[in-house]
Design an enzyme around this catalytic site. Structure first.
Site, PDB file in Angstrom:
ATOM      1  N   ASP A  50       0.508  -1.179  -0.111  1.00  0.00           N
ATOM      2  CA  ASP A  50      -0.221   0.219   0.049  1.00  0.00           C
ATOM      3  C   ASP A  50       1.204   1.140  -0.233  1.00  0.00           C
ATOM      4  O   ASP A  50       0.534   2.209   0.235  1.00  0.00           O
ATOM      5  CB  ASP A  50      -1.056   0.306   0.860  1.00  0.00           C
ATOM      6  CG  ASP A  50      -1.818  -1.208   1.437  1.00  0.00           C
ATOM      7  OD1 ASP A  50      -1.911  -2.115  -0.020  1.00  0.00           O
ATOM      8  OD2 ASP A  50      -2.496  -1.613   1.961  1.00  0.00           O
ATOM      9  N   LYS A 159      -6.616  -4.661  -3.566  1.00  0.00           N
ATOM     10  CA  LYS A 159      -7.103  -5.525  -2.823  1.00  0.00           C
ATOM     11  C   LYS A 159      -7.875  -4.383  -1.600  1.00  0.00           C
ATOM     12  O   LYS A 159      -8.057  -3.176  -2.220  1.00  0.00           O
ATOM     13  CB  LYS A 159      -6.074  -5.511  -2.096  1.00  0.00           C
ATOM     14  CG  LYS A 159      -4.906  -5.096  -0.811  1.00  0.00           C
ATOM     15  CD  LYS A 159      -4.120  -5.057   0.334  1.00  0.00           C
ATOM     16  CE  LYS A 159      -3.660  -4.284   0.756  1.00  0.00           C
ATOM     17  NZ  LYS A 159      -4.234  -3.309   1.722  1.00  0.00           N
ATOM     18  N   CYS A 192      -2.356  -3.408   6.957  1.00  0.00           N
ATOM     19  CA  CYS A 192      -2.715  -3.818   6.347  1.00  0.00           C
ATOM     20  C   CYS A 192      -0.861  -4.652   6.189  1.00  0.00           C
ATOM     21  O   CYS A 192      -1.141  -6.084   5.595  1.00  0.00           O
ATOM     22  CB  CYS A 192      -2.558  -2.705   5.075  1.00  0.00           C
ATOM     23  SG  CYS A 192      -4.063  -2.038   4.948  1.00  0.00           S
TER      24      CYS A 192
END
EC number: 3.5.1.110
Length: 252
Positions: A50, A159, A192
């Protein structure tokens, strides 16, 4: 509390995944806690979690929601070093990219816990002028930061939840390439990164987190707790310097 000394000696107890095949090169021994980890570049992947404007840029979702991202620049530099070393070693680089369709159908409605717990969604509901701005595919917030643009041979896996393994192609992508070991970097350590690493453990991957190539949301105590969780229960913890020295010593 002092950091435990790293043991770099490969022993019969060193986790090494699949047995070494005749004629195969010797693994690199990555200094780590609680013990060193034997890795081959060919069956390992660097997971970059991310690294998007949402999480690492001023004006992105995380900054707008009130989280401190002042330490992100140091993390970005360390991840860039790690990516360069992985590419030099011929290791697969996988970028995870979190977000949803522009209509936020993938984010879930009131019947989804994600609708209630996602700080991006909550911030947009509280501030209607931001509606549609955060983590929408095709928008600036969703984009990977300029320093992390994928190169040929890298893989990008979208995702829609904290874990990169949930409802995504990540597991099949890795297994099709014979990957057994995962090296984790990215933002946020305690959300995450840790969510994906925990699922990696449950899916029988050997996972190591580079603690100085991750950044938390919530403060230094949160980072420390996440590192403890990983090295005690779910995997191993190492550093960028140790990774670079192990896989790209000429650039260290």
């Amino acid at each position: 509390m002092s950091t435990p000394a790293r043991n770099t000696t490969l022993t019969s107890n060193t986790p090494a995944g699949a047995p070494r095949l005749p004629g195969a090169p010797a693994p690199q021994v990555l200094p780590a806690r609680p013990e060193p980890l034997a890795l081959h570049a060919s069956d390992s992947a660097l997971i970059v979690v991310d690294m998007q404007n949402a999480y690492a840029s001023m004006g992105g979702y995380v900054d707008s929601a009130g989280f401190d991202i002042s330490g992100a620049q140091g993390t970005i530099a360390n991840i860039a070093r790690t990516i360069a070393a992985a590419r030099t070693a011929g290791m697969l680089v996988v970028f995870l990219q979190n977000g949803w369709d522009a209509a936020y159908v993938e984010a879930g409605g009131p019947g989804s816990p994600n609708w209630h717990k996602s700080n991006a969604l909550k911030t947009m509901r509280a501030r209607p002028e931001l509606a549609g701005k955060f983590l929408a595919k095709g928008g600036w917030d969703y984009e990977l930061i300029a320093e992390m643009k994928p190169q040929p041979g890298d893989i990008v896996v979208p995702k829609t939840r904290y874990s990169g393994f949930f409802n995504s192609t990540l597991d099949s992508t890795l297994r099709a390439r014979g990957i057994r070991h995962l090296v984790f970097t990215g933002i946020a350590t305690n959300v995450c990164v840790e969510s994906t690493l925990r699922d990696a453990f449950h899916l029988e991957y050997f996972a190591v987190m580079l603690e100085d190539a991750t950044h938390e949301l919530g403060g230094a105590a949160i980072q420390k707790a996440s590192v403890y969780n990983v090295e005690t229960f779910f995997g191993w913890v190492s550093t960028v310097d140790d990774f670079v020295r192990s896989f790209a010593p000429a650039t260290a």
